[in-house]
Design a protein around this motif. Structure first.
Motif, PDB file in Angstrom:
ATOM      1  N   VAL A 157     -10.973 -19.498  -7.916  1.00 31.33           N
ATOM      2  CA  VAL A 157     -10.589 -19.474  -7.598  1.00 31.33           C
ATOM      3  C   VAL A 157     -10.992 -19.951  -6.075  1.00 31.33           C
ATOM      4  O   VAL A 157     -11.610 -21.353  -4.735  1.00 31.33           O
ATOM      5  CB  VAL A 157      -9.948 -20.225  -7.722  1.00 31.33           C
ATOM      6  CG1 VAL A 157      -8.181 -20.594  -7.277  1.00 31.33           C
ATOM      7  CG2 VAL A 157      -9.569 -20.003  -9.093  1.00 31.33           C
ATOM      8  N   GLU A 210     -11.642 -21.716  -2.598  1.00 31.67           N
ATOM      9  CA  GLU A 210     -11.071 -22.419  -1.088  1.00 31.67           C
ATOM     10  C   GLU A 210     -11.538 -21.100   0.367  1.00 31.67           C
ATOM     11  O   GLU A 210     -11.069 -21.702   1.213  1.00 31.67           O
ATOM     12  CB  GLU A 210      -9.559 -21.362  -1.334  1.00 31.67           C
ATOM     13  CG  GLU A 210      -8.885 -21.997  -1.975  1.00 31.67           C
ATOM     14  CD  GLU A 210      -7.786 -20.580  -3.090  1.00 31.67           C
ATOM     15  OE1 GLU A 210      -8.253 -19.122  -1.944  1.00 31.67           O
ATOM     16  OE2 GLU A 210      -7.351 -20.767  -3.967  1.00 31.67           O
ATOM     17  N   PHE A 249      -8.759 -11.749  -2.331  1.00 35.64           N
ATOM     18  CA  PHE A 249      -7.675 -12.004  -3.533  1.00 35.64           C
ATOM     19  C   PHE A 249      -6.697 -10.100  -3.265  1.00 35.64           C
ATOM     20  O   PHE A 249      -5.633 -10.816  -3.831  1.00 35.64           O
ATOM     21  CB  PHE A 249      -8.726 -11.102  -4.743  1.00 35.64           C
ATOM     22  CG  PHE A 249      -8.316  -9.684  -5.787  1.00 35.64           C
ATOM     23  CD1 PHE A 249      -7.510 -10.752  -6.841  1.00 35.64           C
ATOM     24  CD2 PHE A 249      -7.948  -8.570  -5.498  1.00 35.64           C
ATOM     25  CE1 PHE A 249      -7.488 -10.223  -8.339  1.00 35.64           C
ATOM     26  CE2 PHE A 249      -7.570  -7.869  -6.979  1.00 35.64           C
ATOM     27  CZ  PHE A 249      -6.753  -8.963  -7.861  1.00 35.64           C
ATOM     28  N   ARG A 294      -4.180 -11.930  -1.667  1.00 37.83           N
ATOM     29  CA  ARG A 294      -2.831 -12.938  -1.974  1.00 37.83           C
ATOM     30  C   ARG A 294      -1.930 -11.260  -2.646  1.00 37.83           C
ATOM     31  O   ARG A 294      -0.465 -11.901  -2.829  1.00 37.83           O
ATOM     32  CB  ARG A 294      -3.905 -13.415  -2.793  1.00 37.83           C
ATOM     33  CG  ARG A 294      -2.257 -14.233  -4.589  1.00 37.83           C
ATOM     34  CD  ARG A 294      -3.051 -14.730  -5.015  1.00 37.83           C
ATOM     35  NE  ARG A 294      -4.043 -15.934  -4.020  1.00 37.83           N
ATOM     36  CZ  ARG A 294      -4.837 -17.065  -4.387  1.00 37.83           C
ATOM     37  NH1 ARG A 294      -5.470 -16.818  -5.922  1.00 37.83           N
ATOM     38  NH2 ARG A 294      -5.084 -18.367  -4.416  1.00 37.83           N
ATOM     39  N   ALA A 295      -2.527 -10.691  -3.288  1.00 37.93           N
ATOM     40  CA  ALA A 295      -1.697  -9.874  -3.791  1.00 37.93           C
ATOM     41  C   ALA A 295      -1.048  -8.792  -3.197  1.00 37.93           C
ATOM     42  O   ALA A 295       0.018  -8.675  -3.699  1.00 37.93           O
ATOM     43  CB  ALA A 295      -3.323  -8.317  -4.432  1.00 37.93           C
ATOM     44  N   LEU A 340      -0.070 -10.077  -0.487  1.00 39.62           N
ATOM     45  CA  LEU A 340       1.188 -11.415   0.163  1.00 39.62           C
ATOM     46  C   LEU A 340       2.553 -11.395  -0.783  1.00 39.62           C
ATOM     47  O   LEU A 340       3.740 -10.735  -1.430  1.00 39.62           O
ATOM     48  CB  LEU A 340       0.959 -12.786   0.176  1.00 39.62           C
ATOM     49  CG  LEU A 340       1.411 -13.627   0.218  1.00 39.62           C
ATOM     50  CD1 LEU A 340       2.409 -13.519   2.040  1.00 39.62           C
ATOM     51  CD2 LEU A 340       1.225 -14.708   0.390  1.00 39.62           C
ATOM     52  N   ILE A 341       2.153 -11.119  -2.308  1.00 38.76           N
ATOM     53  CA  ILE A 341       3.229 -11.655  -3.486  1.00 38.76           C
ATOM     54  C   ILE A 341       3.602  -9.264  -3.895  1.00 38.76           C
ATOM     55  O   ILE A 341       4.896 -10.278  -3.601  1.00 38.76           O
ATOM     56  CB  ILE A 341       2.170 -11.156  -4.643  1.00 38.76           C
ATOM     57  CG1 ILE A 341       1.758 -13.431  -4.734  1.00 38.76           C
ATOM     58  CG2 ILE A 341       3.158 -11.376  -5.839  1.00 38.76           C
ATOM     59  CD1 ILE A 341       0.599 -13.526  -5.838  1.00 38.76           C
ATOM     60  N   ALA A 384       4.512  -8.010  -1.295  1.00 36.65           N
ATOM     61  CA  ALA A 384       5.728  -7.603  -0.733  1.00 36.65           C
ATOM     62  C   ALA A 384       6.795  -8.050  -0.295  1.00 36.65           C
ATOM     63  O   ALA A 384       7.722  -7.837  -0.577  1.00 36.65           O
ATOM     64  CB  ALA A 384       5.229  -7.926   0.880  1.00 36.65           C
ATOM     65  N   VAL A 385       6.346  -9.103  -0.634  1.00 40.72           N
ATOM     66  CA  VAL A 385       7.714 -10.407  -0.831  1.00 40.72           C
ATOM     67  C   VAL A 385       8.223 -10.459  -2.192  1.00 40.72           C
ATOM     68  O   VAL A 385       9.613  -9.873  -2.103  1.00 40.72           O
ATOM     69  CB  VAL A 385       7.185 -12.134  -1.551  1.00 40.72           C
ATOM     70  CG1 VAL A 385       8.226 -12.707  -1.885  1.00 40.72           C
ATOM     71  CG2 VAL A 385       6.284 -12.013  -0.242  1.00 40.72           C
ATOM     72  N   ASN A 386       7.894  -9.555  -3.095  1.00 44.57           N
ATOM     73  CA  ASN A 386       8.606  -9.197  -4.038  1.00 44.57           C
ATOM     74  C   ASN A 386       9.226  -7.672  -3.661  1.00 44.57           C
ATOM     75  O   ASN A 386      10.319  -7.503  -4.682  1.00 44.57           O
ATOM     76  CB  ASN A 386       7.924  -9.264  -5.234  1.00 44.57           C
ATOM     77  CG  ASN A 386       7.840 -10.123  -5.897  1.00 44.57           C
ATOM     78  OD1 ASN A 386       8.015 -11.370  -6.325  1.00 44.57           O
ATOM     79  ND2 ASN A 386       6.744  -9.783  -6.957  1.00 44.57           N
ATOM     80  N   ILE A 422       9.616  -7.538   2.186  1.00 45.38           N
ATOM     81  CA  ILE A 422       8.729  -6.730   3.451  1.00 45.38           C
ATOM     82  C   ILE A 422       9.308  -8.590   3.944  1.00 45.38           C
ATOM     83  O   ILE A 422       8.237  -9.191   3.590  1.00 45.38           O
ATOM     84  CB  ILE A 422       8.048  -6.403   2.902  1.00 45.38           C
ATOM     85  CG1 ILE A 422       7.957  -5.120   2.136  1.00 45.38           C
ATOM     86  CG2 ILE A 422       7.776  -5.954   4.398  1.00 45.38           C
ATOM     87  CD1 ILE A 422       6.800  -3.901   1.930  1.00 45.38           C
ATOM     88  N   ALA A 470       5.679 -10.296   5.011  1.00 46.88           N
ATOM     89  CA  ALA A 470       5.135 -10.008   4.190  1.00 46.88           C
ATOM     90  C   ALA A 470       3.794 -11.066   4.451  1.00 46.88           C
ATOM     91  O   ALA A 470       2.078 -10.074   4.184  1.00 46.88           O
ATOM     92  CB  ALA A 470       5.831 -10.541   3.329  1.00 46.88           C
ATOM     93  N   ARG A 471       3.740 -11.749   5.370  1.00 45.86           N
ATOM     94  CA  ARG A 471       2.451 -13.034   5.480  1.00 45.86           C
ATOM     95  C   ARG A 471       1.641 -11.482   6.708  1.00 45.86           C
ATOM     96  O   ARG A 471       0.584 -11.765   6.253  1.00 45.86           O
ATOM     97  CB  ARG A 471       3.340 -13.780   5.986  1.00 45.86           C
ATOM     98  CG  ARG A 471       2.008 -14.966   6.262  1.00 45.86           C
ATOM     99  CD  ARG A 471       2.409 -15.764   6.999  1.00 45.86           C
ATOM    100  NE  ARG A 471       3.226 -16.648   5.949  1.00 45.86           N
ATOM    101  CZ  ARG A 471       2.380 -17.945   5.222  1.00 45.86           C
ATOM    102  NH1 ARG A 471       1.695 -18.004   4.906  1.00 45.86           N
ATOM    103  NH2 ARG A 471       3.902 -18.768   4.984  1.00 45.86           N
TER     104      ARG A 471
END
Lengths: 233, 418
Positions: free
Chosen positions: A67, A71, A137, A140-141, A143-144, A146-148, A151, A154-155
């Motif tokens: 994907v 993108e 990759f 995204r890993a 980011l996800i 860090a949000v979980n 933090i 995270a971005r």
């Protein structure tokens, strides 16, 4: 005297005409080669496009997990991208053929240089492509994750990882192409070292309390009950 | 498929060619709890099924914390006990899902001894009572059911992944109201064991966290008779692999979505749902539930809405993204049931279409799940357990009502693509 002038004019005209006569076929050959290559490139590109569309290449690529490739070039579908690559490769080859026909003296060296550089160029392109895929990759890993981990920045963290990998890949590619020589290596080392130093300083100075709290938590993890005793399962 | 030929000879004693009941305990680094589970199982078998030939089996191929030594130490105390595992030194892979291999060994043994019932227990349970054996095995022996799913007593908000996702989803998909598909123990009839072995259901590595959900959905799709039994509280000790919330979600939902992909021709035909017969009486759990920090959960949800829109936009439709944006911005406190059901369905579809790395996709659900849970926990904070149960049933009906949306998206995913 008049005879000598006539002779000089005659010889000059002769030389110009001979020069033009020598130059014209080469020019015509160049124009013809470029036109033919453009036509061939367009035809081959269209053929590749037809075949890939028939194979449903874009969707297959998505199914295979590429994907990120779509993108990476959002305005162009992977099919269109490949179609353009094929067409432009043929056009560039046409130019090289035309230039060889145009001036036999310089262009064989140019072609030799281009051909010699092709493997390195190919490797550099692959390195950059892999770098881009890996960067997306990991971005995204991170980011996800860090949000979980809740933090807030995270971005920022994910963008830092992405650009670190991209810079690393670009430095590797340039090094492989022998462009920039030591400057690229040195520049990368300074950049990378700077980032690590900045992080170390940030942790050492700015976040020492967080680090010490986290360290204490880890040390006393067995003694204290966990924060979240909720049973999700 | 794993090689199980190195199994120890202690597995099936020559003297015991058949056994009516096989009770298997797959374990992986459960040294602290395996003995109490085996003792409770022994007591249960002795008290109720004393007259029937039975086998108690411990299966372990990869523990490194002394679980196997614990089991060996019980041989004298529990004469029925047999061990299954790889020969010493053969080495088991220490990976999540390793218990699937043990599970398969237990089923193979149950099949080999022509067992009428095979009960699989969870070695991490610390509160197992001897009555569990009877409650789970009796419906198979006396009532000819094929699978008994457990329903352990729990605090009203416990098991939120089951309440908010797995139960409503499996109910809407397969049309049977199996209340706790993630019950971690289950009993199977001989013919269902045979079916599972023939279909190589356990040849795919799945985590022990979702092995039970797999058993239930496979049984329903094979049109076997399903029932459920009330049990006492099921407290679990931390096992060798301690997973964080997003890993648990990824493991459990990965397996549930895999099953969904596998059984698509079955669930697309199912409309509505029907109750599944209960055995036993519900057990009330004593004590107050642990407090839930809903504010922290909602903040996680809001952070996700601010940060993960790019990731979600790959598979969530624009209307859903917009609704989430408003929820994060306004003073909202809960996700609407229909929105939540559609989100879960969209994740299932994204998983099926492989729109991105599946681990990333499943982990990206965590903030949304926390958002749903925060709303649910706030709403249910002051109500009795019966009302929580009613609320879960209401949510499940919304899942059923939204099923046409899932089917449409499943059949024509491009029509909804952002």
């Amino acid at each position: 005297m008049w005879e000598q002038i006539k002779e000089a004019l005659y010889q000059a005209t002769h030389r110009v005409l001979v020069g033009v006569a020598d130059f014209l076929p080469g020019l015509l050959a160049l124009v013809l080669a470029v036109l033919l290559a453009s036509l061939l490139g367009w035809l081959l590109g269209a053929l590749v496009g037809l075949i890939l569309r028939g194979l449903d290449f874009d969707k297959r690529l998505q199914k295979w997990g590429f994907v990120t490739m779509a993108e990476w070039s959002p305005k162009n579908s992977p099919t269109l991208l490949l179609r353009k690559i094929v067409a432009w490769t043929v056009v560039v080859l046409g130019w090289l053929v035309g230039l060889t026909a145009f001036g036999a003296g310089v262009t064989p060296q140019l072609i030799l240089h281009v051909v010699e550089s092709l493997p390195n160029l190919g490797t550099a392109i692959v390195v950059v492509l892999l770098g881009v895929l890996l960067a997306r990759f990991l971005c995204r890993a991170v980011l996800i994750s860090a949000v979980n981990m809740q933090i807030q920045s995270a971005r920022l963290l994910s963008l830092a990882v992405k650009w670190l990998v991209l810079v690393f890949a670009a430095a590797m590619a340039l090094d492989h192409l022998r462009v920039g020589g030591d400057i690229v290596r040195l520049g990368f080392a300074i950049l990378f070292g700077g980032i690590v130093l900045a992080l170390a300083l940030a942790i050492g100075l700015g976040s020492k309390e967080i680090v010490s709290r986290s360290w204490e938590r880890q040390t006393h993890a067995k003694a204290e009950p966990p924060d979240d005793a909720f049973k999700h399962l | 498929m794993h090689d199980t030929t190195a199994r120890t000879a202690a597995a099936a004693p020559a003297a015991l060619a058949t056994a009516e009941i096989v009770v298997g305990v797959p374990s992986y680094n459960h040294a602290g709890t395996v003995a109490s589970v085996l003792r409770a199982a022994q007591a249960g078998l002795g008290e109720v099924f004393g007259g029937q030939s039975s086998l108690l089996v411990s299966a372990d191929t990869g523990s490194s914390d002394g679980t196997r030594e614990q089991v060996r130490g019980l041989r004298a105390e529990i004469p029925l006990l047999r061990e299954l595992g790889l020969a010493d030194g053969a080495g088991g892979a220490a990976s999540p899902g390793v218990e699937t291999r043990e599970l398969r060994m237990i089923l193979e043994l149950a099949h080999a001894v022509h067992a009428r019932a095979c009960l699989v227990l969870d070695a991490s349970v610390t509160s197992m009572g001897a009555d569990w054996v009877e409650r789970l095995v009796r419906p198979i022996l006396d009532e000819q059911f094929d699978i008994v799913a457990p329903c352990p007593a729990r605090h009203k908000l416990d098991g939120a992944i089951g309440n908010g996702i797995v139960y409503p989803l499996t109910r809407a998909l397969y049309g049977k109201r199996v209340r706790q598909p993630l019950g971690s123990v289950f009993a199977l009839s001989g013919r269902l064991v045979e079916r599972f072995l023939a279909r190589k259901v356990w040849d795919i590595e799945v985590s022990a966290l979702s092995a039970d959900a797999r058993a239930v959905s496979e049984a329903i799709c094979g049109e076997f008779a399903v029932c459920q039994a009330f049990l006492g509280p099921a407290d679990h000790a931390g096992s060798g692999s301690s997973l964080d919330l997003s890993s648990i979600l990824a493991t459990v939902l990965g397996s549930v979505f895999d099953e969904m992909n596998h059984n698509v021709s079955f669930w697309q035909k199912v409309r509505g749902s029907e109750p599944v017969r209960w055995f036993g009486t519900p057990v009330e759990i004593a004590g107050n539930p642990p407090p839930v920090d809903t504010h922290k959960m909602w903040e996680s949800f809001r952070l996700g809405c601010r940060t993960l829109q790019d990731v979600w936009s790959v598979f969530l439709p624009p209307a859903t993204l917009l609704a989430l944006k408003y929820l994060a911005r306004d003073d909202a406190t809960a996700l609407a049931d229909d929105l939540w059901a559609r989100i879960v369905y969209d994740f299932a579809l994204g998983y099926r279409l492989h729109v991105m790395n599946r681990g990333h996709l499943l982990r990206a659900l965590t903030p949304l799940y926390l958002g749903w849970l925060a709303g649910f926990a706030r709403e249910m904070a002051a109500v009795p357990s019966q009302d929580v149960e009613r609320r879960v049933q209401q949510l499940s009906m919304v899942y059923e009502a939204q099923k046409p949306y899932l089917i449409s998206r499943w059949r024509w995913p491009d029509r909804f693509n952002p």
